[in-house]
Design an enzyme around this catalytic site. Structure first.
Site, PDB file in Angstrom:
ATOM      1  N   CYS A  74       0.867  -1.184   0.000  1.00 28.76           N
ATOM      2  CA  CYS A  74       0.000   0.000   0.000  1.00 28.76           C
ATOM      3  C   CYS A  74       0.897   1.224   0.000  1.00 28.76           C
ATOM      4  CB  CYS A  74      -0.874  -0.028   1.251  1.00 28.76           C
ATOM      5  SG  CYS A  74      -1.834   1.475   1.477  1.00 28.76           S
ATOM      6  N   CYS A 183      -0.511   3.710  -6.517  1.00 29.42           N
ATOM      7  CA  CYS A 183      -1.451   3.072  -5.586  1.00 29.42           C
ATOM      8  C   CYS A 183      -1.599   1.647  -6.088  1.00 29.42           C
ATOM      9  CB  CYS A 183      -2.799   3.789  -5.615  1.00 29.42           C
ATOM     10  SG  CYS A 183      -4.109   2.853  -4.787  1.00 29.42           S
TER      11      CYS A 183
HETATM   12  N1  DGL Z   1      -3.893   0.371  -2.146  1.00 27.76           N
HETATM   13  C1  DGL Z   1      -3.573   1.506  -1.384  1.00 27.76           C
HETATM   14  C2  DGL Z   1      -2.408   2.284  -1.896  1.00 27.76           C
HETATM   15  O1  DGL Z   1      -1.543   1.710  -2.529  1.00 27.76           O
HETATM   16  C3  DGL Z   1      -4.607   2.230  -0.578  1.00 27.76           C
HETATM   17  C4  DGL Z   1      -5.877   2.666  -1.235  1.00 27.76           C
HETATM   18  C5  DGL Z   1      -6.824   3.229  -0.193  1.00 27.76           C
HETATM   19  O2  DGL Z   1      -7.232   2.476   0.705  1.00 27.76           O
HETATM   20  O3  DGL Z   1      -7.132   4.438  -0.262  1.00 27.76           O
HETATM   21  O4  DGL Z   1      -2.276   3.452  -1.656  1.00 27.76           O
END
Ligand code: DGL
Length: 266
Positions: A74, A183
């Site tokens: 993440c 993301c």
């Molecule tokens: N998948 C996540 C990232 O890489 C988070 C997305 C979220 O929960 O806002 O930032």
């Protein structure tokens, strides 16, 4: 040989884009995937809440399972939780960094785009990354929670709406020649993003780089590498009831996971 798992962590299904790269690189490695859907979306969460949730949930999972290495799959969390999490754990913790450096090298026009969550585009960490690795580039940043939600929906069988996607990507169109997917939810929509952007724009992410980092670290640890039993399914834990759980379980099954279980209370 001790059988240990790699723990991959995200707020939702985005980390599965990282899982896919790790599974491709290390097909024998057993994976535990955990997601904090109770606090989703992370891109809208206050910094202190995010740090305490990730540290709490990951530490508890590490105490309850035999984990060789943690991947914070993440970007939003990686921009702030890695130092406190590393302090709490004695195993390697790998984070995700937006691929600004490769993008700066790939771009001919030196105009690049960063597509991430609202939190990631705002953080000092990201601004510093741009100053360090793309000082001579013009970087257009778009933070979108709607796109994160579209990634969640796609994994539950909902097709991407092309006009919504075009609106989100509008600041990049006819402007940048390389987009960084900052993301982990966004590689799940890579084909659709490429279609909107056309063949003159390269779309990159950090999935492969993370997989080779994890592979390298596990090889260094040697005796901690898992011996994978083909009957042994990967495990998945959520922190709350899952929306469209049946549809998501079907998708996860195709990736080699057993049905979603609730994560231990932390
Ligand atoms: N998948 C996540 C990232 O890489 C988070 C997305 C979220 O929960 O806002 O930032």
């Amino acid at each position: 040989m001790i059988v240990k798992s790699v723990l991959i962590f995200d707020s939702g299904v985005g980390g599965l884009s990282v899982f896919k790269e790790i599974a491709k690189t290390m097909p024998e490695q057993h994976i535990i995937y955990a997601f904090d859907n109770a606090a989703f979306p992370y891109g809208e969460l206050a910094d202190d809440v995010l740090v305490s949730r990730v540290c709490g949930m990951v530490s508890t999972l590490c105490a309850e399972h035999d984990i060789a290495l943690v991947v914070i799959a993440c970007n939003t969390a990686s921009t702030i939780v890695l130092p406190p999490l590393r302090e709490r754990l004695s195993i390697p913790v790998v984070g995700v960094v937006p691929a600004i450096k490769p993008a700066a090298a790939i771009s001919q026009s030196k105009r690049i785009g960063l597509l991430a969550t609202p939190a990631t585009v705002k953080r000092d960490y990201t601004q510093q990354l741009v100053r360090d690795f793309a000082p001579y580039c013009q970087v257009t940043m778009v933070g979108s929670t709607e796109l994160v939600q579209m990634g969640e929906a796609k994994l539950r069988g909902v097709p991407v709406n092309p006009s919504t996607l075009s609106t989100i990507l509008a600041p990049f169109v006819n402007h940048v020649d390389c987009i960084v997917l900052g993301c982990t939810h966004f590689p799940l929509l890579k084909r659709e993003i490429e279609l909107v952007m056309g063949s003159d724009c390269v779309v990159i992410d950090s999935g492969q780089a993370i997989a080779s980092r994890v592979n390298g670290l596990l090889n260094e640890e040697g005796d901690q590498k898992a011996s994978f039993n083909r009957q042994l399914l990967h495990s998945v834990f959520s922190s709350a009831a899952v929306e469209d759980e049946v549809a998501l379980n079907q998708e996860m099954k195709k990736l080699g996971f057993s049905p979603i279980k609730r994560a231990p209370i932390f």
